[in-house]
Design a protein around this motif. Sequence first.
Motif, PDB file in Angstrom:
ATOM      1  N   PHE A  99       0.878  -1.173  -0.037  1.00 46.36           N
ATOM      2  CA  PHE A  99      -0.160   0.094  -0.022  1.00 46.36           C
ATOM      3  C   PHE A  99       0.723   1.266   0.183  1.00 46.36           C
ATOM      4  O   PHE A  99       0.625   2.230  -0.679  1.00 46.36           O
ATOM      5  N   LEU A 117     -13.162   7.253  -4.918  1.00 42.97           N
ATOM      6  CA  LEU A 117     -13.191   7.133  -3.493  1.00 42.97           C
ATOM      7  C   LEU A 117     -14.225   7.939  -2.701  1.00 42.97           C
ATOM      8  O   LEU A 117     -15.073   7.312  -1.827  1.00 42.97           O
ATOM      9  N   ARG A 149     -14.199   3.419  -0.079  1.00 41.72           N
ATOM     10  CA  ARG A 149     -13.403   4.157   1.009  1.00 41.72           C
ATOM     11  C   ARG A 149     -13.559   3.644   2.360  1.00 41.72           C
ATOM     12  O   ARG A 149     -12.354   3.628   2.965  1.00 41.72           O
ATOM     13  N   LEU A 180     -10.721   0.830   2.550  1.00 44.90           N
ATOM     14  CA  LEU A 180      -9.483   1.373   2.551  1.00 44.90           C
ATOM     15  C   LEU A 180      -9.154   1.929   4.079  1.00 44.90           C
ATOM     16  O   LEU A 180      -8.167   1.630   4.593  1.00 44.90           O
ATOM     17  N   ARG A 219      -8.766  -0.644   7.013  1.00 43.79           N
ATOM     18  CA  ARG A 219      -7.589  -1.285   6.890  1.00 43.79           C
ATOM     19  C   ARG A 219      -6.439  -0.367   7.491  1.00 43.79           C
ATOM     20  O   ARG A 219      -5.483  -0.776   7.831  1.00 43.79           O
ATOM     21  N   MET A 220      -6.542   0.944   7.216  1.00 46.18           N
ATOM     22  CA  MET A 220      -5.697   1.862   7.635  1.00 46.18           C
ATOM     23  C   MET A 220      -5.541   1.835   9.198  1.00 46.18           C
ATOM     24  O   MET A 220      -4.769   1.936   9.833  1.00 46.18           O
TER      25      MET A 220
END
Length: 376
Positions: free
Chosen positions: A328, A354, A361, A364, A367-368
């Motif tokens: 990433f 996104l 969105r 993502l 997972r961040m």
Amino acid sequence: MAGLELPQVDVAIAGGGPVGSALALALSASGLSVARIADEVGAADRPIALSHGSRLILERLGAWPPSGGTAIHTIHVSQQGFGRTVMHCSDYGLPALGYVVAYSELVAQLAGRTPVVTGILERWESSDGEINIGLSLAGKAASLRARLLVLADGGFTRGAERVTDYGQRAVVARVSAERAPHGMAWERFTAEGPLALLPFGDSHALVWSVSPPAAEELCQLPEQEFLARLRAAFGGRLGDFLSAGPRSAFPLSLRRAAIRPSARVLAIGNAAQTLHPVAGQGLNLGLRDAWELARMLLEAGKEEIGAPGFLSRYARSRSVDRYAGIGFTDFLVRMFSNSVAPLALARGAGLALLDILPPARHFLARRMIFGARALP
């Protein structure tokens, strides 16, 4: 090995930073004997970004900093020109997406809770059922036997499988602007590299990735010229920048150790992977390394610790999260650090998509916050 022989332990941890200290703290109330090896270098007084997932880990360890840091409620991501997306903590039912805390405060909360062998790791040799570790304690040789040696000391020169030089340096400083932070973090992609502004108290922590010549110039510019250059790169969303603290720069690269551990040795945190600071994933990934390893050690029989089967299971358990974090950040740096027109258009379209496709969105963002595998 000649010199002082220290008592044998189940797990030896090399490193005085947050990752090694978190592992030692997670094991401190168990029946496992642990030796944490670190020198006496003081922790840098700089801001560091932690995800909400990392806060959960630190709270479970009783080590969340008393100050609570500065909460990040919103993350605004954009590039120069067309394209932007915004993430809000309320979209995920969380009090914050992340937090910015003083690195020295974090280290004090973690490292101050467990004993330490003050010294330097020099070498090690594996043998049947144990590993023999050579140390330097105040300049004198010493040795230590353990079932497992965990490298959590950065390990920049140990067993790097691959090193990618991004040709960038990160210029870091504390800056103030006309508009206060109000819990918003900014990630701005420029032709030279990403520019991040993180809320930290009543000012912002700046991490600005540029070419080495540009970094040298930015660090030497008079303050007002530096602030003008910053506004030109970032834009006017915060109004004028009013002041900048001391500036420094450090090189940026991807360093990745082999995921297959050596006999009775494994690496976690920056000793396993050193990432570009874009999206602030490095320390958060390292804390998840420590948490998963602690869980496995607490569930294993002593005779399993450090054995090939144990090391292979750990490598498999971390491979998805690890490679996702590496991939990433590497993708973001390569895709967003240029001014090629077709790529700029594609990037802008991706950010716009996104913004109008919440499921993508949210995928993502989660997972961040929690890594490739969300915390239970």
